[in-house]
Design a protein around this motif. Structure first.
Motif, PDB file in Angstrom:
ATOM      1  N   ALA A  86     103.758  60.526 134.637  1.00 40.98           N
ATOM      2  CA  ALA A  86     103.028  61.775 134.427  1.00 40.98           C
ATOM      3  C   ALA A  86     103.930  62.994 134.573  1.00 40.98           C
ATOM      4  O   ALA A  86     103.722  64.014 133.909  1.00 40.98           O
ATOM      5  N   LEU A  87     104.935  62.922 135.440  1.00 41.65           N
ATOM      6  CA  LEU A  87     105.813  64.062 135.717  1.00 41.65           C
ATOM      7  C   LEU A  87     107.102  64.032 134.913  1.00 41.65           C
ATOM      8  O   LEU A  87     107.936  64.941 135.053  1.00 41.65           O
ATOM      9  N   ALA A  88     107.295  63.029 134.071  1.00 43.34           N
ATOM     10  CA  ALA A  88     108.572  62.823 133.381  1.00 43.34           C
ATOM     11  C   ALA A  88     108.979  64.042 132.544  1.00 43.34           C
ATOM     12  O   ALA A  88     108.236  64.467 131.659  1.00 43.34           O
ATOM     13  N   PRO A  89     110.192  64.588 132.786  1.00 44.24           N
ATOM     14  CA  PRO A  89     110.666  65.730 131.990  1.00 44.24           C
ATOM     15  C   PRO A  89     111.298  65.305 130.667  1.00 44.24           C
ATOM     16  O   PRO A  89     111.348  66.090 129.726  1.00 44.24           O
ATOM     17  N   VAL A  90     111.807  64.064 130.604  1.00 45.80           N
ATOM     18  CA  VAL A  90     112.451  63.556 129.388  1.00 45.80           C
ATOM     19  C   VAL A  90     111.961  62.135 129.132  1.00 45.80           C
ATOM     20  O   VAL A  90     111.377  61.485 130.011  1.00 45.80           O
ATOM     21  N   PHE A  91     112.212  61.640 127.923  1.00 45.17           N
ATOM     22  CA  PHE A  91     111.727  60.323 127.516  1.00 45.17           C
ATOM     23  C   PHE A  91     112.261  59.215 128.418  1.00 45.17           C
ATOM     24  O   PHE A  91     111.530  58.277 128.759  1.00 45.17           O
ATOM     25  N   GLY A  92     113.517  59.300 128.830  1.00 38.98           N
ATOM     26  CA  GLY A  92     114.108  58.264 129.672  1.00 38.98           C
ATOM     27  C   GLY A  92     113.394  58.111 131.000  1.00 38.98           C
ATOM     28  O   GLY A  92     113.203  56.991 131.492  1.00 38.98           O
ATOM     29  N   VAL A  93     112.978  59.236 131.587  1.00 38.66           N
ATOM     30  CA  VAL A  93     112.252  59.179 132.865  1.00 38.66           C
ATOM     31  C   VAL A  93     110.861  58.588 132.645  1.00 38.66           C
ATOM     32  O   VAL A  93     110.352  57.826 133.469  1.00 38.66           O
ATOM     33  N   MET A  94     110.250  58.947 131.530  1.00 41.55           N
ATOM     34  CA  MET A  94     108.947  58.361 131.184  1.00 41.55           C
ATOM     35  C   MET A  94     109.053  56.845 131.074  1.00 41.55           C
ATOM     36  O   MET A  94     108.213  56.098 131.600  1.00 41.55           O
ATOM     37  N   LEU A  95     110.102  56.387 130.417  1.00 39.99           N
ATOM     38  CA  LEU A  95     110.324  54.946 130.283  1.00 39.99           C
ATOM     39  C   LEU A  95     110.548  54.299 131.645  1.00 39.99           C
ATOM     40  O   LEU A  95     110.027  53.210 131.917  1.00 39.99           O
ATOM     41  N   ALA A  96     111.291  54.978 132.519  1.00 41.68           N
ATOM     42  CA  ALA A  96     111.537  54.453 133.868  1.00 41.68           C
ATOM     43  C   ALA A  96     110.230  54.327 134.652  1.00 41.68           C
ATOM     44  O   ALA A  96     110.011  53.339 135.368  1.00 41.68           O
ATOM     45  N   GLY A  97     109.356  55.328 134.519  1.00 43.16           N
ATOM     46  CA  GLY A  97     108.068  55.261 135.199  1.00 43.16           C
ATOM     47  C   GLY A  97     107.227  54.103 134.713  1.00 43.16           C
ATOM     48  O   GLY A  97     106.562  53.421 135.502  1.00 43.16           O
ATOM     49  N   ARG A  98     107.268  53.851 133.413  1.00 42.26           N
ATOM     50  CA  ARG A  98     106.544  52.710 132.853  1.00 42.26           C
ATOM     51  C   ARG A  98     107.070  51.393 133.421  1.00 42.26           C
ATOM     52  O   ARG A  98     106.300  50.487 133.741  1.00 42.26           O
ATOM     53  N   VAL A  99     108.387  51.291 133.549  1.00 43.65           N
ATOM     54  CA  VAL A  99     108.983  50.066 134.079  1.00 43.65           C
ATOM     55  C   VAL A  99     108.609  49.871 135.548  1.00 43.65           C
ATOM     56  O   VAL A  99     108.288  48.763 135.988  1.00 43.65           O
ATOM     57  N   ILE A 100     108.634  50.968 136.329  1.00 48.57           N
ATOM     58  CA  ILE A 100     108.262  50.873 137.750  1.00 48.57           C
ATOM     59  C   ILE A 100     106.832  50.352 137.885  1.00 48.57           C
ATOM     60  O   ILE A 100     106.544  49.454 138.688  1.00 48.57           O
ATOM     61  N   ALA A 101     105.921  50.921 137.098  1.00 43.55           N
ATOM     62  CA  ALA A 101     104.529  50.475 137.159  1.00 43.55           C
ATOM     63  C   ALA A 101     104.400  49.013 136.721  1.00 43.55           C
ATOM     64  O   ALA A 101     103.594  48.252 137.273  1.00 43.55           O
ATOM     65  N   SER A 102     105.214  48.630 135.759  1.00 45.40           N
ATOM     66  CA  SER A 102     105.110  47.274 135.218  1.00 45.40           C
ATOM     67  C   SER A 102     105.550  46.209 136.214  1.00 45.40           C
ATOM     68  O   SER A 102     105.137  45.055 136.110  1.00 45.40           O
ATOM     69  N   LEU A 103     106.386  46.574 137.169  1.00 47.57           N
ATOM     70  CA  LEU A 103     106.865  45.596 138.149  1.00 47.57           C
ATOM     71  C   LEU A 103     105.719  45.002 138.965  1.00 47.57           C
ATOM     72  O   LEU A 103     105.818  43.887 139.473  1.00 47.57           O
ATOM     73  N   ALA A 104     104.633  45.770 139.081  1.00 43.81           N
ATOM     74  CA  ALA A 104     103.480  45.281 139.843  1.00 43.81           C
ATOM     75  C   ALA A 104     102.585  44.374 139.020  1.00 43.81           C
ATOM     76  O   ALA A 104     101.837  43.557 139.575  1.00 43.81           O
ATOM     77  N   HIS A 105     102.654  44.490 137.718  1.00 39.86           N
ATOM     78  CA  HIS A 105     101.681  43.858 136.827  1.00 39.86           C
ATOM     79  C   HIS A 105     101.656  42.331 136.942  1.00 39.86           C
ATOM     80  O   HIS A 105     100.631  41.732 137.264  1.00 39.86           O
ATOM     81  N   GLY A 106     102.780  41.701 136.648  1.00 36.21           N
ATOM     82  CA  GLY A 106     102.814  40.249 136.587  1.00 36.21           C
ATOM     83  C   GLY A 106     102.481  39.587 137.912  1.00 36.21           C
ATOM     84  O   GLY A 106     101.698  38.632 137.966  1.00 36.21           O
ATOM     85  N   ALA A 107     103.076  40.101 138.993  1.00 32.93           N
ATOM     86  CA  ALA A 107     102.826  39.505 140.301  1.00 32.93           C
ATOM     87  C   ALA A 107     101.379  39.700 140.737  1.00 32.93           C
ATOM     88  O   ALA A 107     100.779  38.816 141.364  1.00 32.93           O
ATOM     89  N   PHE A 108     100.784  40.858 140.399  1.00 34.42           N
ATOM     90  CA  PHE A 108      99.385  41.089 140.787  1.00 34.42           C
ATOM     91  C   PHE A 108      98.468  40.072 140.124  1.00 34.42           C
ATOM     92  O   PHE A 108      97.627  39.453 140.771  1.00 34.42           O
ATOM     93  N   PHE A 109      98.632  39.887 138.809  1.00 36.57           N
ATOM     94  CA  PHE A 109      97.772  38.929 138.121  1.00 36.57           C
ATOM     95  C   PHE A 109      98.138  37.494 138.486  1.00 36.57           C
ATOM     96  O   PHE A 109      97.267  36.622 138.537  1.00 36.57           O
ATOM     97  N   GLY A 110      99.415  37.234 138.725  1.00 38.42           N
ATOM     98  CA  GLY A 110      99.826  35.886 139.107  1.00 38.42           C
ATOM     99  C   GLY A 110      99.278  35.492 140.467  1.00 38.42           C
ATOM    100  O   GLY A 110      98.650  34.438 140.630  1.00 38.42           O
ATOM    101  N   ILE A 111      99.523  36.344 141.469  1.00 39.13           N
ATOM    102  CA  ILE A 111      99.012  36.077 142.817  1.00 39.13           C
ATOM    103  C   ILE A 111      97.496  36.143 142.813  1.00 39.13           C
ATOM    104  O   ILE A 111      96.808  35.332 143.450  1.00 39.13           O
ATOM    105  N   GLY A 112      96.951  37.134 142.081  1.00 37.39           N
ATOM    106  CA  GLY A 112      95.498  37.270 142.008  1.00 37.39           C
ATOM    107  C   GLY A 112      94.825  36.053 141.404  1.00 37.39           C
ATOM    108  O   GLY A 112      93.732  35.663 141.823  1.00 37.39           O
ATOM    109  N   SER A 113      95.457  35.436 140.406  1.00 39.57           N
ATOM    110  CA  SER A 113      94.888  34.227 139.789  1.00 39.57           C
ATOM    111  C   SER A 113      94.791  33.095 140.799  1.00 39.57           C
ATOM    112  O   SER A 113      93.797  32.361 140.839  1.00 39.57           O
TER     113      SER A 113
END
Length: 414
Positions: A86-113
């Motif tokens: 949300a605060l990203a000043p440039v595209f690269g930071v936006m991409l980094a934020g997406r990657v940070i959020a994505s790190l939680a995705h797989g493990a949450f659904f994997g452990i949650g399953s």
């Protein structure tokens, strides 16, 4: 179904919103950062690759704490990533934020399953997994369209702040509703890795990559396809995503219901029909009504494969399900990354915005072939096991009729 499944569904709702909301905002983000649509597609690819890498990494780290605490840590990571986006000043930071959020995705659904499956009786495991994934599908009915509307009217940055708020709700839900469990004592990485020696586990993950990848080949570029080819107004993308989400909800629930009864036939039907519908989308995309119906079918058929594929991995990796479950979630997103990249390639090559639909059809058809192979290998294994068992019960060739045949477990009478 236990109330704890609601907490898992809440977390899944937040994660599902941030995963898919970028699809409706792709042109806005591209214009804001002054990059092309295919370049902006890396926000989808980058997120998906982050899930692929983060799923095993975060799951391994999670073996040192209770599953509940790890789920809470993952939701915290998800919140941070969306705030950075949300605060990203440039595209690269936006991409980094997406990657940070994505790190939680797989493990949450994997452990949650695993948590969801452990909360219910064995014959209801797929249904419990589907209940958790309902949060992901409902996100596409409520969260994604609402996020798209907010992003188009108030700016895409506001959308990611709202998504971060959903992460806070997910964190509170896990903290308050998921029962505390003791720290896993028997989880060893070497033991968990042993599951990947099973060819059926690998085939199920390959089906996941190709099958759901077929869905994302079309959906990643749904906004430019519907506005440039079909003739919808940009504002119409919101309700088109609602239709996609409704299809996902229905397909997910049906997949969970029938996977507990007829798992492999469910995969054959859903993957085969998905390949056909994606191929037809290249034609129906030129008509508004036909395109809308097709979008519903893609959502339904695509998510009808999720519960059976996840249960397939859990069944085949019995005894070491945690890492395999998380890696399979990563496989879903590896398919997303692969298809988004391939779709961008065919668009950049000048094939038009409907060309990714052919990419999706080929991927789904490939998944169907692997499903047929997996079922064939399983039938041969069962037949071979039955033949061995039958052979062991046959009397010896020189046995005298009427006399008992000695066995290894009983002494021979003399």
């Amino acid at each position: 179904m236990p109330l704890a499944l609601l907490a898992l569904a809440i977390g899944a709702f937040g994660i599902g919103t941030t995963e898919f909301v970028i699809v409706g905002l792709l042109p806005d983000v591209a214009a804001d950062f002054r990059v092309s649509i295919p370049a902006a597609g890396f926000l989808v690819t980058g997120y998906a690759l982050g899930v692929v890498l983060g799923a095993p990494l975060m799951t391994v780290l999670g073996t040192r704490v209770t599953r509940k605490r790890m789920l809470m840590v993952l939701m915290g990571l998800f919140i941070v990533g969306n705030v950075v986006s949300a605060l990203a000043p440039v595209f690269g930071v936006m991409l980094a934020g997406r990657v940070i959020a994505s790190l939680a995705h797989g493990a949450f659904f994997g452990i949650g399953s695993v948590v969801a499956a452990d909360l219910v009786a064995p014959e209801k495991k797929a249904g419990a997994i589907a209940m958790m994934f309902t949060g992901l599908t409902v996100a596409n009915v409520v969260g994604v369209p609402l996020g798209t509307y907010v992003g188009q009217d108030f700016g895409w940055r506001v959308t990611f702040f709202v998504v971060a708020g959903l992460g806070v709700l997910g964190l509170l839900g896990v903290a308050g509703l998921v029962p505390e469990q003791s720290k896993p004592q028997s989880v060893r990485i070497r033991h968990e890795l042993a599951a990947f020696r099973n060819v059926q586990v690998l085939l199920a993950m390959a089906m996941t990559v190709l099958g759901f990848g077929g869905v994302f080949a079309a959906i990643t570029y749904i906004t430019p396809m519907m506005t440039e080819t079909t003739g919808f107004a940009t504002s119409s993308v919101t309700w088109l995503l609602v239709l996609f989400g409704l299809g996902m909800v229905g397909g997910n629930l049906l997949g969970g219901k029938f996977a507990d009864r007829h798992l492999m036939p469910m995969l054959y039907v859903s993957l085969g029909a998905l390949a056909v519908v994606l191929a037809l989308f290249t034609l129906t995309a030129h008509n508004k009504v036909a395109a809308a119906v097709t979008i519903v079918l893609i959502g339904a058929l695509g998510f009808a494969t999720v519960p059976p594929l996840q249960k397939r991995v859990l069944d085949q990796a019995a005894g070491a399900p945690t890492l395999a479950s998380a890696v399979n979630i990563g496989a879903f997103n590896l398919g997303n990354a692969l298809s988004a990249w391939l779709g961008g390639l065919v668009i950049a090559a000048g094939s038009g915005y409907t060309a990714p639909n052919w990419v999706g059809a080929v991927l789904a058809a490939s998944a169907l072939l692997l499903a047929v192979l997996s079922g064939s290998l399983e039938r041969k294994a069962v037949t071979g096991g039955s033949a061995v068992a039958a052979h062991s019960l046959e009397p010896a060739a020189d046995a005298v009729p009427g006399e008992s045949v000695p066995t290894a477990s009983a002494p021979v009478s003399r």
